[in-house]
Every structure is written in C-alpha cells, then in structure tokens.
Motif scaffolding. Structure first.
Motif, short mmCIF file in Angstrom:
data_model
loop_
_atom_site.label_atom_id
_atom_site.label_comp_id
_atom_site.label_asym_id
_atom_site.label_seq_id
_atom_site.Cartn_x
_atom_site.Cartn_y
_atom_site.Cartn_z
N ILE A 42 -72.72 -36.38 15.31
CA ILE A 42 -71.91 -35.21 15.67
C ILE A 42 -72.74 -33.94 15.59
CG2 ILE A 42 -69.84 -33.88 15.12
CD1 ILE A 42 -68.74 -36.38 13.76
N ASP A 43 -72.72 -33.15 16.66
CA ASP A 43 -73.31 -31.82 16.66
C ASP A 43 -72.21 -30.79 16.45
OD1 ASP A 43 -75.72 -33.03 17.24
OD2 ASP A 43 -75.62 -32.64 19.39
N LEU A 44 -72.48 -29.82 15.59
CA LEU A 44 -71.50 -28.80 15.24
C LEU A 44 -71.95 -27.42 15.68
CD1 LEU A 44 -70.93 -30.00 11.58
CD2 LEU A 44 -69.21 -30.15 13.39
N ILE A 45 -70.99 -26.55 15.90
CA ILE A 45 -71.26 -25.13 16.08
C ILE A 45 -70.29 -24.37 15.17
CG2 ILE A 45 -72.25 -25.19 18.39
CD1 ILE A 45 -69.51 -24.60 19.52
N LEU A 46 -70.63 -23.13 14.86
CA LEU A 46 -69.83 -22.36 13.92
C LEU A 46 -68.80 -21.47 14.58
CD1 LEU A 46 -72.58 -21.45 11.31
CD2 LEU A 46 -70.87 -23.26 11.19
N GLN A 47 -68.83 -21.43 15.92
CA GLN A 47 -67.85 -20.65 16.64
C GLN A 47 -67.32 -21.45 17.80
OE1 GLN A 47 -69.86 -17.07 17.80
NE2 GLN A 47 -69.32 -16.00 15.93
N GLU A 48 -66.11 -21.13 18.23
CA GLU A 48 -65.56 -21.78 19.41
C GLU A 48 -66.47 -21.48 20.61
OE1 GLU A 48 -60.98 -21.99 19.80
OE2 GLU A 48 -61.46 -20.05 18.91
N SER A 49 -66.69 -22.50 21.41
CA SER A 49 -67.46 -22.29 22.62
C SER A 49 -66.50 -22.07 23.79
CB SER A 49 -68.34 -23.51 22.91
OG SER A 49 -67.55 -24.66 23.06
N GLY A 50 -67.04 -21.64 24.90
CA GLY A 50 -66.22 -21.53 26.09
C GLY A 50 -65.71 -20.14 26.36
N ARG A 51 -65.09 -20.03 27.53
CA ARG A 51 -64.64 -18.75 28.05
C ARG A 51 -63.56 -18.10 27.18
NH1 ARG A 51 -65.94 -14.29 30.57
NH2 ARG A 51 -64.32 -13.49 31.96
N LYS A 52 -62.65 -18.91 26.65
CA LYS A 52 -61.54 -18.35 25.87
C LYS A 52 -62.04 -17.56 24.68
CE LYS A 52 -57.32 -19.55 23.37
NZ LYS A 52 -57.69 -18.79 22.18
N HIS A 53 -63.06 -18.09 24.00
CA HIS A 53 -63.58 -17.38 22.82
C HIS A 53 -64.18 -16.04 23.22
CE1 HIS A 53 -65.15 -16.66 18.90
NE2 HIS A 53 -66.40 -16.81 19.26
N VAL A 54 -64.88 -16.01 24.35
CA VAL A 54 -65.48 -14.76 24.82
C VAL A 54 -64.40 -13.75 25.15
CG1 VAL A 54 -66.86 -13.69 26.64
CG2 VAL A 54 -67.58 -15.87 25.66
N LEU A 55 -63.35 -14.22 25.84
CA LEU A 55 -62.26 -13.32 26.21
C LEU A 55 -61.56 -12.77 24.97
CD1 LEU A 55 -60.69 -15.18 29.26
CD2 LEU A 55 -62.09 -13.11 29.29
N ASP A 56 -61.33 -13.64 23.99
CA ASP A 56 -60.69 -13.19 22.74
C ASP A 56 -61.53 -12.12 22.06
OD1 ASP A 56 -58.61 -14.90 23.15
OD2 ASP A 56 -59.30 -16.44 21.74
N PHE A 57 -62.85 -12.35 22.00
CA PHE A 57 -63.71 -11.37 21.34
C PHE A 57 -63.84 -10.10 22.19
CE2 PHE A 57 -67.92 -9.47 20.56
CZ PHE A 57 -67.63 -8.95 19.32
N SER A 58 -63.75 -10.21 23.50
CA SER A 58 -63.82 -9.02 24.36
C SER A 58 -62.75 -8.02 23.95
CB SER A 58 -63.62 -9.41 25.83
OG SER A 58 -64.68 -10.21 26.29
#
Length: 278
Positions: free
Chosen positions: A202-218
């Motif tokens: 399993i590979d992990l990341i510490l933040q959600e990936s994808g467009r939705k996360h970018v839009l939320d942070f925008s």
C-alpha cells in the motif's frame, strides 16, 4: 458470554464487597473490579464497561482505566524496567506490559520507546508485547480503494520514506517525495490510500488527491486572502514548509489552488504576492 482478555468488555455487576465489585465473567467466574476503579455511580445487576487483564498473581481482574493499547493493537510504548526475562513497558496500567527477549528486534533500553503489538500468548495465556511488527501485519489483500481515508501509526524511517501501520492491520509506505511535514515514529494521523499494488503493498499520501481537494482548498485560500487585507505574501515561490505551517497543505496543492483561483479571475498575481480581485 465471550470474554476478551486484554480488551474492554461489558459485564454485569453481581455484588458489592468491601474491596470493590464482583462482575459476572461467565465461564471465568466472578471477576473483581477493585475499589480504586469503581465509578461513583453504579447499579447492582446493571452492565459496566471494564478492561480485563491479569494481575500479579495471573488472576483475571478488571479496571476502568484505559490502557494505551489493547490486545490486537499496535502502540508506541516506553520501557519502564528490565529483568532477566525481558522488558516491561508502561501501557497505562498498574501492571506493565511484558515483552520477552525473544519478541525484541533489538535489545530494549529503559526510557526508550518502541512500536509493539499486544497479543495473548497461546502457551502461557499472558498478555505480552512484541516488537516484531512484521509478523502481526495482515498478509491478506487490503480492501482499500484509491482515496480511502485511513488512520495510521508511523512505524519507522526507511530508505524510501516512512513505513506506517494502517488501521492496526496493514503495512503501508509514505514516499519521501510525498512528505511535506515532520513525521516521527509513534505519530498517529489520518492519511489516504494512493494505491494498492498487485502484490498487496500500500502506498499512502497525507492529503486527499484529486480535483475535489484542490477546489476545497481554493475556497480556503480565497477566504484567507480576504481576511488578511485582500493580499498575501505567500506565493508559489514560498518555501513548502512555510505554506504547510499556515495552511496544512503541500506546496503542490497550494500552487494548483492558486492556478484555479487565477483562472476564475478571483485573484491577480504580482511579484512576491497574491492580491484579491475586487
């Protein structure tokens, strides 16, 4: 009634005695909850949630204290003392968690902390700990999909990044190039599944990936700029550490959000700063 040693159980109160309460342990008979752990309010015949372990004489006993880990869980515990049989780790109860020498990957030292797994020894029926983490990680194919949120315990640093224990069951890895915040052994945090490989790794990341996360942070970034006089000195040239300290996101996510807001004509970019479009 199924009694689980080393875990919380809900047992009925049978009777009160001078030194505590006796609880219905089914096939195990009556189990003592010593006076020091008896809550202020209780009713004979009613259930109570207690943690079950073995006392100094290897008798099953109850407590309302919450240990740092239960049987079937991994934790980061400190060594309190050592004798000729092994190490004893503080897990939040009066009786320390025993880690035999055979269950130590390296010689443990008093005052040092280690990732260990708590389990019931099949031969002695004692609750013991083991630092041999690998043998307790599941070999089953993980049920996760990309983007799933999981709870992780940072296990150790490797040449590739940081090994982590996922949901007290699976092993995973956060690659160095995906790390944008300080990580250390024993740290518990939320992570996301980047991918599950064919071999089950399993590979992990510490933040959600994808467009939705970018839009939320925008939207978060837009609100931040508005609340700070319509501009910010943080920009795509700012250090990743500084961006994370303020927003808790990677520089990659920050830059994508800036690009998104710029395309939407919400902001304008000037040397060394971002300005809100009025």
């Amino acid at each position: 009634m199924k009694i689980q040693l080393g875990r919380f159980n809900t047992l009925n109160i049978v009777k009160e005695v001078d030194f505590g309460l006796y609880l219905d342990g089914g096939d195990y008979g009556e189990i003592l909850l010593p006076s020091r752990y008896v809550p202020e309010e209780y009713v004979i015949g009613e259930p109570i949630s207690v943690f079950l372990y073995l006392d100094m004489d290897e008798r099953m006993i109850a407590t309302t204290l919450t240990p740092h880990i239960q049987v079937g869980e991994f934790g980061y515990l400190e060594v309190s003392w050592i004798n000729e049989f092994g190490a004893f780790l503080d897990w939040g109860l009066m009786k320390d968690l025993f880690v035999p020498f055979r269950e130590q990957k390296m010689s443990m030292g008093v005052g040092n902390k280690y990732i260990v797994y708590a389990h019931v020894d099949e031969e002695s029926y004692r609750i013991v700990g083991s630092a041999k983490v690998e043998k307790f990680l599941s070999k089953e194919q993980p049920p996760y999909a990309e983007g799933d949120e999981v709870e992780i315990l940072i296990w150790q640093k490797s040449d590739l990044g940081f090994k982590a224990i996922i949901d007290n069951k699976y092993g995973g890895l956060i690659y160095d190039n995906e790390v944008f915040q300080p990580l250390y052994t024993g740290m518990r945090l939320t992570a996301f599944i980047k991918q599950v490989r064919e071999d089950g790794k399993i590979d992990l990341i510490l933040q959600e990936s994808g467009r939705k996360h970018v839009l939320d942070f925008s939207e978060t970034l837009l609100d931040y700029i508005g609340r700070n006089g319509g501009q910010t000195m943080l920009n795509d040239k700012s250090p990743a550490e500084e961006i994370y300290e303020v927003f808790g996101v990677s520089k990659k996510v920050f830059k994508k959000a800036v690009g998104d807001l710029y395309k939407r004509r919400e902001i304008k970019l000037e040397p060394g700063k971002i300005i809100l479009n009025k």
